[in-house]
Design a protein around this motif. Sequence first.
Motif, mmCIF file in Angstrom:
data_model
loop_
_atom_site.group_PDB
_atom_site.id
_atom_site.type_symbol
_atom_site.label_atom_id
_atom_site.label_comp_id
_atom_site.label_asym_id
_atom_site.label_seq_id
_atom_site.Cartn_x
_atom_site.Cartn_y
_atom_site.Cartn_z
ATOM 1 N N PRO A 175 1.814 7.040 1.063
ATOM 2 C CA PRO A 175 1.445 6.143 -0.146
ATOM 3 C C PRO A 175 1.897 6.764 -1.137
ATOM 4 O O PRO A 175 1.628 8.016 -1.707
ATOM 5 N N THR A 193 -7.644 5.886 0.638
ATOM 6 C CA THR A 193 -6.559 5.299 0.983
ATOM 7 C C THR A 193 -6.389 5.188 2.485
ATOM 8 O O THR A 193 -7.200 6.069 3.091
ATOM 9 N N GLY A 203 0.017 2.906 -3.207
ATOM 10 C CA GLY A 203 -0.767 3.963 -2.706
ATOM 11 C C GLY A 203 -2.102 3.707 -2.239
ATOM 12 O O GLY A 203 -2.651 4.121 -1.087
ATOM 13 N N GLN A 237 0.906 -1.089 -0.225
ATOM 14 C CA GLN A 237 -0.109 0.033 0.017
ATOM 15 C C GLN A 237 0.724 1.286 -0.254
ATOM 16 O O GLN A 237 0.439 2.301 -0.637
#
Length: 875
Positions: free
Chosen positions: A670, A599, A546, A542
């Motif tokens: 990210p 995110t 991202g 991640q």
Amino acid sequence: MTVYVFRSLLRSPLQTLTRVLVLAASAALLGAMLLFIGHSLRTMTGGAVRSVPLDWQGPVASERAAEHVARRVGAEPGIRAAVPTATAPFAAAETRGAAGVIQAGNGQILALPANALGAFGTVRLLHGSLVPGAIVLDQQLAATLQAQVGDTVSISPRRGARPVALRVSGIAIVGASDIVFQPLNPLLGPAPAQPPSNIIVMPLGTFASRVAPALATVAPSSPAAAAVPGAQSGVSWQVDVQVDPQALTGSPRHAFDQANQLRNRVERRLPGQVQFVDNLSDSLSTSAGDALYAEALFVMLAVPGALIGLGLVYLAALGAVERDRRALFLLHARGASRRRLLGLAALESALLAAVAGALGVVIALAATRALVGGALTNWILVVPACIGLAFLGAFAARVAAGAVALGERSRPGAPLWQRLWLDLIALAVSGLVYWLTARTGFSAVINPDSNPTLSLSIYMFLAPAFLWIGSTLLLVRLRARLFAWLAPSRATSESGYLLASAARRAPAVNRGLVLVALLLAFAVDLEIFTATYDQQSRVDAQLTIGADVVISGATGLQHKVAQVPGVSGTTALDHTYAYVGPDLQDTFGINASTFTRGTSLRDSYFVGGTAHEMLARLRANADAILVSKETVTDYSLRRGDLLKLRTLDHRTGTFHVVPFHVAGIVQEFPSAPRDSFMVANLAYLLHATHDPGPNVMFAAAAGSPAPLAHRIAAATARDGAIVKNISEQTTQTVSSITTVDLRGISKIESAFALVLAAAAMALYVSVALVERRQELATMAALGKSVGRVAAFIWSELALILAASVVLAALLGWLLATMLVAMLQHAFDPPPDHLALPWGSFAALLGVTLGGAVVATLIAVLAVKRLPLGAVLREE
């Protein structure tokens, strides 16, 4: 002598079969690890080769030289494609249409033969084709100029030069522009400020006849540059080469050596004509350094399991100790010397090793093929490894069992290691090394030079190695004391008699306890480490990609992506570059109010505040910016300081100063690189750079990311967007963390650990029945029921199992903690805590209990079939 050994083995076929199976299981564990590691390293090589967009780039003096060298290089064995290319800058581009005159700033031209477009993956056509006399526009430039296939674009090669009008024959996405347009000759100038945002692709012939002449009139910038062809104009004639992946085999290190040898051979055959910039070797060098972590993991995770498995061979050999005692006394009475007895043991071990090793190879091949599939080319190397391990295990077990049969003791009293307290010393050293590791952050270090090596000092292995040794010796020391403490002083009940019986047989019970506890600890250690590895793989993925799904290469897609089923949230950001003093750094513009919809952020990403606080600081001030810790240190920045950045204005193509104020420190983010970067407000950054809009979008998945990524790719196919998902990235990141997919290793080693643990309990029961034959037969002859007689066996088994579970939980957790500490630099970011796979623990406990139940049933059946008369007549 050979005939005697054969007859001896065939005289007790069940005992021989047991020894062969246990030896085969231990050898198969080692063989499966060798096969799996070899397959993983070859997979890493393939991934490293595929990840390089351009393998070699060789600068040459002219178009004619580029064509000549390309023909020569393309004819070399091991080369898949070699084409002449050129790169050059252009000052401006414009279109005229119904909307008026639309202009774009400067950019770069990539020229290559029209028929060579498919040889490299750097140019991906979205519409149209590359034809002579026309050009292909990068998608972003086409969007800026609002140009389509069939339109005419006027290109200004340099300021003041006559524009060159060319028809647009296609729209494409040019990837890896930082590599495609990297400077290959320092005399042509420094590296560009950032990868070009405006790119034009044209046929090499069109470039040579229409554009290169206009660039050639530029005056040289220096006497040194004037001596270099192309330096006056910025034109870089070159040869781009793709190496045949089939020519690179084996591990990344082996492929790295092959790639260097291939490049050296090509350059030697073209002396003075070309010297390549080797992007392929750079990638393989990095992969070769990463691959060394796999070897460290192999030592730390595989070898202990194989060595513990060999302990079962000794346990199996004890099942024939009475027969061996009679045979050894008979041979000794007939004049057999000690050397002769060792020769017999070696011959017997060699026969067992040949059969068990071959069986181990078959089991290893079957297990590994079931997990990884495909061809396992290094299986021939596994055969001697398995046979050698089987021989060493069989010989050591036979010699140790023979010593027991003869009743040999080195000297009266406690062994030397007990008198020296080596068990406690080993545990103390293990704890000290771990404390120093945690305190100083010592870990394995990759040597970044061209010869990848891993700094694996013996210091790195001390903590887990001494923990294994110290724990084993401590269990051996406490065997009598532990069971004596459990046994009552006067047995007045059934349970008391059982405990007293177990205490009397403390050495034998403890022997089974040590083996079962270490096997289960090995499995627990592996499960915890693998679960932690998987946890960090997703975190790392991640950070790298991202979000669950990332869409790039197009603008204005947020509404379209948000409508795709399965998207739970989106956020847009702009990835650009800015100068901090002389340093060019990645800069991310985000919407602090909506960023976490697409995110996630962790507090550990920031210094001096939580993720929520940092986002609040960005929202509070339009010109707020988060700066990396390295930049804060280098430029003595503090919160609230004015930070003047030079950013590229895409409208004018020039850099200008934009003021920001430092709002905090960011160390991870990210999709951000691992070195210096900055995070600012999206609206403020777009206003300063005049970007057409956010060029990246994060999408959170309500379910599985992979199917969602396919749906988003289908919805944005006409826009030319590039869609990636975290599932694919996790697979790639697995190789960058520790180079080997530990899920495969976990499956292999856990399966073997469970089989060996069950085998240990079954072997313990069989050995206990042999050792207590007369005692059990006497109790049965006195009228005791089968259940009460068998209770003296399964009660020992229950003690072993209960104590083993407790010891395995503690020892396995300690070992996993130490392994993570030893390999902390392999995790990025390091784990906040160990992951505990409770489901795997439950399955491990369930299988172990099942093995204990089966062993108990074997004990009951064996007692029921005990030939009382024959046993009682034995001396």
